[in-house]
Design a protein around this motif. Sequence first.
Motif, mmCIF file in Angstrom:
data_model
loop_
_atom_site.group_PDB
_atom_site.id
_atom_site.type_symbol
_atom_site.label_atom_id
_atom_site.label_comp_id
_atom_site.label_asym_id
_atom_site.label_seq_id
_atom_site.Cartn_x
_atom_site.Cartn_y
_atom_site.Cartn_z
ATOM 1 N N MET A 39 31.744 -29.297 -11.727
ATOM 2 C CA MET A 39 31.632 -30.626 -12.325
ATOM 3 C C MET A 39 32.186 -30.239 -13.821
ATOM 4 N N VAL A 40 32.675 -31.401 -14.513
ATOM 5 C CA VAL A 40 33.064 -31.225 -15.729
ATOM 6 C C VAL A 40 32.530 -32.160 -16.564
ATOM 7 N N GLU A 41 32.054 -33.315 -16.067
ATOM 8 C CA GLU A 41 31.694 -34.544 -17.147
ATOM 9 C C GLU A 41 30.724 -35.143 -16.240
ATOM 10 N N GLN A 46 33.467 -36.373 -13.635
ATOM 11 C CA GLN A 46 34.732 -35.717 -13.688
ATOM 12 C C GLN A 46 34.528 -34.378 -13.151
ATOM 13 N N SER B 35 25.720 -24.068 -15.040
ATOM 14 C CA SER B 35 25.964 -24.482 -13.548
ATOM 15 C C SER B 35 27.237 -25.017 -13.240
ATOM 16 N N TRP B 36 28.016 -25.038 -14.331
ATOM 17 C CA TRP B 36 29.453 -25.622 -14.017
ATOM 18 C C TRP B 36 30.460 -24.604 -14.099
ATOM 19 N N HIS B 37 30.736 -23.815 -13.115
ATOM 20 C CA HIS B 37 31.631 -22.860 -13.088
ATOM 21 C C HIS B 37 32.132 -22.882 -11.685
ATOM 22 N N VAL B 50 32.245 -24.896 -17.880
ATOM 23 C CA VAL B 50 32.217 -25.699 -18.828
ATOM 24 C C VAL B 50 31.006 -25.142 -19.666
ATOM 25 N N TYR B 132 37.882 -30.718 -22.743
ATOM 26 C CA TYR B 132 36.860 -30.896 -21.443
ATOM 27 C C TYR B 132 35.665 -29.432 -21.846
ATOM 28 N N LEU B 134 35.906 -26.764 -21.717
ATOM 29 C CA LEU B 134 36.548 -25.796 -20.235
ATOM 30 C C LEU B 134 37.119 -24.609 -20.631
#
Lengths: 176, 176
Positions: A39-41, A46, B35-37, B50, B132, B134
Amino acid sequence: MRQLPLSKAYQLLEPGPVVLLTTARKGRANVMTMSWHMMVEFEPPQVACVVSNANHSFAALRATGKCVIAIPARRLAAKVVKVGNSSGRDIDKFAAFGLTKMPAARVAPPLITECFANLECKVTDTRFVNKYNLFILQVLKAWIDPAQRNPRTIHHRGYGTFIVDGATIKLKSRMR
Amino acid sequence: MRQLPLSKAYQLLEPGPVVLLTTARKGRANVMTMSWHMMVEFEPPQVACVVSNANHSFAALRATGKCVIAIPARRLAAKVVKVGNSSGRDIDKFAAFGLTKMPAARVAPPLITECFANLECKVTDTRFVNKYNLFILQVLKAWIDPAQRNPRTIHHRGYGTFIVDGATIKLKSRMR
């Protein structure tokens, strides 16, 4: 399939399940297996994903900018591996492995009936494609199969080893 | 902690576990829950993640370009949630939640002794940070605690709900 609010789409991908990615080009659909996504957003949802340029799906995704992320449960694990071990260059994987295409609402690539969730996506940023094969997607529509209750997803650990979802725990948290 | 070959680092992150991210700035270490990786490349292992600019860790990561991804097993779940629900602006989370810092070999941010795996990372690309949040990371060194056998990781499904690793299955696959 029942619509899932887009605000909940992240709850499907954040745990890191192995997913299937469908594309369509020149009237022909294809499907690949994917584990490199995040996930990014939250909203609009996103997602970033890596689709190797060695995959037949890469050209279709780049050319059309559309895909479906379909999430399989445990019972599809053997098919998921077969999808990952073959190429749309050589065969029609839907026919070969008994995966049923279902028309999506907003994109040409098909949903997969056997998957408990399907996310219709469009590519919104291609600036990292050349260097990392990394696509930024926006989820346009999310579907869930209410007939599949408590589906257990699978998580790839390399070389055909997968972890299946186990127990669910709930902890007091303020995190979304 | 025992060194893990960098070629195997992807097997730790690809299944999508909740991880802890440590940073250090001006002599002060911090830790957040993430968790966003996702994996981006096998070798050298590259990871995208992120880190929200609302997190206290964001500024340290951007300024120093170094971090450690520490992977907790099930028994740390309650601490992982506490880390996620508090900010390094307000407290020393290591002290507050009983997480032990251990010096890393190549970066200033600490390893976490209680985690079964620790990945020392440097930021290699910041071009998607502004849009982002990111970061692209390269794993420089990977550590594993051989005393923790068959650790079960946790996967976040939102609002304090986590799935714990269940059964392992092996299927014949040519996929790495």
